[in-house]
Design an enzyme around this catalytic site. Structure first.
Site, PDB file in Angstrom:
ATOM      1  N   ARG A   1       0.827  -1.209   0.000  1.00 47.05           N
ATOM      2  CA  ARG A   1       0.000   0.000   0.000  1.00 47.05           C
ATOM      3  C   ARG A   1       0.858   1.254   0.000  1.00 47.05           C
ATOM      4  O   ARG A   1       0.569   2.230  -0.718  1.00 47.05           O
ATOM      5  CB  ARG A   1      -0.929  -0.010   1.226  1.00 47.05           C
ATOM      6  CG  ARG A   1      -1.934   1.132   1.231  1.00 47.05           C
ATOM      7  CD  ARG A   1      -3.016   0.876   2.261  1.00 47.05           C
ATOM      8  NE  ARG A   1      -4.009   1.952   2.232  1.00 47.05           N
ATOM      9  CZ  ARG A   1      -4.283   2.754   3.257  1.00 47.05           C
ATOM     10  NH1 ARG A   1      -3.642   2.604   4.407  1.00 47.05           N
ATOM     11  NH2 ARG A   1      -5.189   3.692   3.153  1.00 47.05           N
TER      12      ARG A   1
ATOM     13  N   HIS B   1       0.716   4.041  -2.925  1.00 48.02           N
ATOM     14  CA  HIS B   1       0.424   5.445  -2.638  1.00 48.02           C
ATOM     15  C   HIS B   1       1.592   6.348  -3.012  1.00 48.02           C
ATOM     16  O   HIS B   1       1.385   7.492  -3.430  1.00 48.02           O
ATOM     17  CB  HIS B   1       0.077   5.621  -1.157  1.00 48.02           C
ATOM     18  CG  HIS B   1      -1.311   5.195  -0.810  1.00 48.02           C
ATOM     19  ND1 HIS B   1      -2.074   5.820   0.152  1.00 48.02           N
ATOM     20  CD2 HIS B   1      -2.096   4.195  -1.301  1.00 48.02           C
ATOM     21  CE1 HIS B   1      -3.263   5.234   0.238  1.00 48.02           C
ATOM     22  NE2 HIS B   1      -3.293   4.234  -0.635  1.00 48.02           N
TER      23      HIS B   1
ATOM     24  N   SER C   1       8.817   9.653  -2.082  1.00 50.78           N
ATOM     25  CA  SER C   1       8.447  10.936  -1.472  1.00 50.78           C
ATOM     26  C   SER C   1       7.546  10.733  -0.260  1.00 50.78           C
ATOM     27  O   SER C   1       7.583  11.529   0.690  1.00 50.78           O
ATOM     28  CB  SER C   1       7.753  11.836  -2.500  1.00 50.78           C
ATOM     29  OG  SER C   1       6.569  11.234  -2.999  1.00 50.78           O
TER      30      SER C   1
ATOM     31  N   ASN D   1      -3.255   9.062   3.309  1.00 56.71           N
ATOM     32  CA  ASN D   1      -2.151   8.310   3.909  1.00 56.71           C
ATOM     33  C   ASN D   1      -2.240   8.190   5.425  1.00 56.71           C
ATOM     34  O   ASN D   1      -1.311   7.668   6.057  1.00 56.71           O
ATOM     35  CB  ASN D   1      -0.821   8.977   3.534  1.00 56.71           C
ATOM     36  CG  ASN D   1      -0.537   8.882   2.051  1.00 56.71           C
ATOM     37  OD1 ASN D   1      -0.826   7.882   1.414  1.00 56.71           O
ATOM     38  ND2 ASN D   1       0.009   9.955   1.491  1.00 56.71           N
TER      39      ASN D   1
ATOM     40  N   HIS E   1      -5.758  -6.509  -2.551  1.00 60.01           N
ATOM     41  CA  HIS E   1      -6.702  -6.550  -1.438  1.00 60.01           C
ATOM     42  C   HIS E   1      -7.089  -7.978  -1.072  1.00 60.01           C
ATOM     43  O   HIS E   1      -8.002  -8.190  -0.267  1.00 60.01           O
ATOM     44  CB  HIS E   1      -7.953  -5.734  -1.773  1.00 60.01           C
ATOM     45  CG  HIS E   1      -7.700  -4.269  -1.824  1.00 60.01           C
ATOM     46  ND1 HIS E   1      -8.563  -3.357  -2.411  1.00 60.01           N
ATOM     47  CD2 HIS E   1      -6.655  -3.521  -1.365  1.00 60.01           C
ATOM     48  CE1 HIS E   1      -8.069  -2.133  -2.309  1.00 60.01           C
ATOM     49  NE2 HIS E   1      -6.913  -2.214  -1.677  1.00 60.01           N
TER      50      HIS E   1
END
Length: 318
Positions: free
Chosen positions: A60, A64, A74, A92, A189
């Protein structure tokens, strides 16, 4: 050779060299540090022994990170002078697993300082953890460099759990990813958990959702009583800790936890329906597509060559 011809040759060589530098390679560290993968595997395997959910968490974070200005780590940056961290942006707030990435970075810095980027650590750790959870390996492309900036405002590019399929598809298209990538990457998922507040709009008893199995709905309503928005629920109710294709079988049975996942199957006329059916009927097909989509995602807006830096600490720029 004339002066103009020489200039053209120099420019051609420069263009060829630049193109080569912009390409990732699974053997990027083969000469500088051939045991990078084994070092990463050792750290994340220990982490998984302590936390069965670490694979879902790291994947995840990787996802993201890539959706905001590319796969440049980043997201890993903490607040600092001139750095407005992405970690506290709404998409986040529930991300986790950063300490494991820090542990991997420390292990690598101890044997090869300043060589392996935090962005590559995310890509490698994601693949290794998928395999440890029962999935299929793929050739991780390496050679990314880390950004020297964060983009908190840019986190709106991250797909949200309550958005409609059209918005989600557009966000994937914006990253150069198609609907097969969308469905394949949703297959992550098959492991992990989600908080009640990420799907609570589907539980309203006064407005029954036609795309949710009634028995499954009752279970979720019991797991998510009023005032418990952070209670965790398995994303895959069948095999919650195993990387397999049961996520897609769940969608066929209206037992997808998140609206965005169930919409892949329940949106009439969408080409995602056939893709869900294909992955549900053939796990190997899903595994192959997932690896290909992870490679595509890992190529979004690359920093290579002299761009960016190799961070010594993933939480701050050098």
């Amino acid at each position: 050779m004339g002066e103009s011809a020489t200039i053209r040759l120099v420019l051609l060589i420069a263009l060829m060299f630049g193109a080569a530098c912009a390409q990732l390679s699974p053997t990027f560290y083969a000469t500088s540090r051939p045991n990078v993968t084994s070092i990463v595997r050792g750290v994340v395997q220990q982490a998984r022994n302590k936390d069965i959910r670490i694979g879902a968490k790291i994947i995840r974070v990787h996802f993201h990170d890539c959706f905001v200005d590319g796969c440049d780590a980043s997201l890993l940056l903490d607040y600092a002078d001139r750095i407005v961290s992405e970690k506290n942006a709404r998409p986040n707030l529930s991300t986790d697993g950063y300490a494991v990435i820090d542990d991997v970075k420390t292990a690598l810095e101890n044997v090869c300082p300043g060589v392996v980027s935090c962005a590559d650590i995310l890509a490698l750790a994601s693949e290794i953890l998928v395999v440890l959870d029962g999935g299929q390996s793929w050739q991780v492309q390496l050679g990314r460099r880390d950004s020297r900036t964060a983009n908190s405002a840019g986190t709106t590019a991250i797909p949200g759990p309550t958005e409609n399929l059209a918005n989600i598809t557009r966000k994937f298209t914006d990253q150069g990813l198609d609907t097969t990538d969308l469905v394949a990457l949703s297959g992550a998922h098959t492991i992990g958990r989600a908080q009640c507040d990420s799907f609570s709009q589907r539980l309203d008893a006064t407005n029954p959702n036609p795309n949710i199995d009634p028995t499954f709905l009752q279970t979720l309503q019991q797991n998510c009583p009023s005032g418990s928005p952070t209670n965790l629920n398995d994303l895959d109710v069948k095999t919650p800790d195993e990387f397999d294709n049961s996520h897609f079988i769940n969608l066929q049975n209206n037992r997808g936890l998140l609206k965005t996942d169930q919409d892949l199957f329940s949106t009439f006329g969408s080409d995602t329906v056939a893709i869900v059916n294909r992955f549900a009927s053939c796990q190997t097909n899903f595994f192959d597509a997932f690896g290909e989509s992870m490679i595509k995602m890992g190529n979004i807006n690359l920093l290579t060559g002299s761009k960016g830096e190799i961070r010594i600490n993933c939480k701050r720029i050098n």
